[in-house]
Design a protein around this motif. Structure first.
Motif, short mmCIF file in Angstrom:
data_model
loop_
_atom_site.label_atom_id
_atom_site.label_comp_id
_atom_site.label_asym_id
_atom_site.label_seq_id
_atom_site.Cartn_x
_atom_site.Cartn_y
_atom_site.Cartn_z
N PRO A 179 0.85 -1.19 0.00
CA PRO A 179 0.00 0.00 0.00
C PRO A 179 0.89 1.24 0.00
O PRO A 179 1.92 1.28 0.62
CB PRO A 179 -0.79 -0.12 1.30
N HIS A 180 0.50 2.19 -0.75
CA HIS A 180 1.30 3.43 -0.79
C HIS A 180 1.18 4.10 0.57
O HIS A 180 0.15 4.65 0.90
CB HIS A 180 0.80 4.31 -1.91
N ASP A 181 2.28 4.05 1.30
CA ASP A 181 2.20 4.54 2.67
C ASP A 181 2.43 6.04 2.77
O ASP A 181 2.39 6.59 3.85
CB ASP A 181 3.23 3.80 3.53
N GLU A 182 2.69 6.67 1.62
CA GLU A 182 2.91 8.13 1.68
C GLU A 182 1.63 8.87 1.29
O GLU A 182 0.82 8.36 0.53
CB GLU A 182 4.05 8.52 0.73
N ARG A 198 9.66 13.45 5.66
CA ARG A 198 8.28 13.22 5.21
C ARG A 198 7.31 13.90 6.18
O ARG A 198 6.35 14.55 5.75
CB ARG A 198 8.02 11.72 5.13
N ASP A 217 -7.80 4.35 -1.65
CA ASP A 217 -7.61 3.23 -0.71
C ASP A 217 -7.91 3.65 0.72
O ASP A 217 -7.54 2.96 1.67
CB ASP A 217 -6.15 2.72 -0.80
N ASP A 271 -7.15 0.24 2.56
CA ASP A 271 -5.84 -0.01 3.21
C ASP A 271 -5.71 0.87 4.44
O ASP A 271 -5.66 2.08 4.33
CB ASP A 271 -4.70 0.37 2.23
N ILE A 274 -3.27 2.17 7.02
CA ILE A 274 -1.82 2.18 7.26
C ILE A 274 -1.54 2.68 8.67
O ILE A 274 -0.77 2.09 9.42
CB ILE A 274 -1.13 3.06 6.19
N ASN A 330 -2.12 8.51 8.94
CA ASN A 330 -2.30 8.46 7.49
C ASN A 330 -3.77 8.68 7.14
O ASN A 330 -4.09 9.51 6.26
CB ASN A 330 -1.82 7.07 7.00
N TRP A 337 -3.62 6.15 -8.97
CA TRP A 337 -2.54 6.64 -8.10
C TRP A 337 -1.50 7.38 -8.94
O TRP A 337 -1.12 8.52 -8.63
CB TRP A 337 -1.90 5.46 -7.37
N TYR A 362 9.63 16.31 0.41
CA TYR A 362 9.37 14.91 0.03
C TYR A 362 10.51 14.34 -0.78
O TYR A 362 10.82 13.15 -0.70
CB TYR A 362 8.05 14.83 -0.75
N ARG A 374 10.30 3.93 -5.82
CA ARG A 374 9.07 4.64 -6.21
C ARG A 374 9.40 5.67 -7.28
O ARG A 374 9.38 6.87 -7.02
CB ARG A 374 8.50 5.38 -5.02
#
Lengths: 10, 215
Positions: free
Chosen positions: A6-9, B5, B50, B54, B56, B60, B122, B164, B180
């Motif tokens: 999962p894109h955690d950012e 971040r 998501d 999801d 996290i 988040n 995304w 970032y 990424r």
């Protein structure tokens, strides 16, 4: 099958 | 989570709060591009699909909800609020942002991590975020004088993505499988677009003068 990373950012 | 971040997320949050403050306190959105705000709302909606699938971390999830709600409320305010909408520079904010949406959608269909609905949206959200500031930068150039809050808004928005990039460098060296590239490349493009704005912002700050962008 590796778990979908999962894109955690924001 | 690393300091770069976290600092980036906080800077991003500050940029949104500065904009909300400006609109709420002055009941005016002069100098703000509605098109950029609409693009940002689209970026968050496309990226946080998501949100319910999801989990996290609490941080988040909370931040995702804050970004979605704030961007939608800014668009709503600029379109519907009777006082605010009157001060919108409709005739200056003419960037054809639908081309940006179409281009990024096409780009996401071509370059993505996996050909799945969520991954394509995304990638779309990352490409769109990289160019979303364009209507705002064009509007600033056209309107010439930049009021403080708007200047600070754009500055924090650019600074968040620059932080970032430090985060991606940090993760590249500390996590073995961190690859990424889509984020990194679109993040670099995004920060580069702020280049000239940062330059004039620094000059105006150094001379303690009003921010003037060359027309």
């Amino acid at each position: 099958e590796q778990p979908r990373d999962p894109h955690d950012e924001l | 989570m690393n300091i770069f971040r976290f600092a980036g997320d906080m800077t991003h949050l500050i940029s949104v709060l500065v904009l909300l403050l400006k609109i709420y306190a002055t009941k005016s959105c002069s100098g703000i591009s509605l098109k950029t705000q609409e693009l940002y709302a689209l970026v968050f909606l496309a990226r946080y699909l998501d949100l319910f699938t999801d989990f996290i971390s609490v941080y988040n999830t909370v931040m995702k909800i804050v970004f979605i709600m704030s961007s939608l409320s800014i668009v709503w305010c600029m379109r519907m609020h009777p006082m605010v909408r009157r001060s919108y520079d409709k005739e200056l904010d003419t960037f054809r942002h639908y081309f940006l949406i179409a281009g990024c959608l096409l780009g996401a269909l071509l370059v993505h991590e996996k050909f799945t609905f969520q991954e394509i949206f995304w990638a779309f959200s990352l490409y769109l975020e990289a160019v979303a500031i364009l209507p705002q930068l064009v509007l600033l150039q056209r309107s010439g004088n930049v009021d403080n809050l708007t200047g600070q808004y754009v500055f924090f928005l650019g600074a968040y993505r620059a932080l970032y990039i430090l985060n991606w460098i940090y993760r590249y060296f500390t996590e073995k499988h961190f690859g990424r590239w889509i984020s990194c490349i679109s993040g670099l493009v995004q920060t580069a677009l702020y280049g000239d704005f940062f330059y004039y912002y620094f000059i105006s700050w150094k001379n303690n003068a009003k921010l003037q962008l060359p027309a």
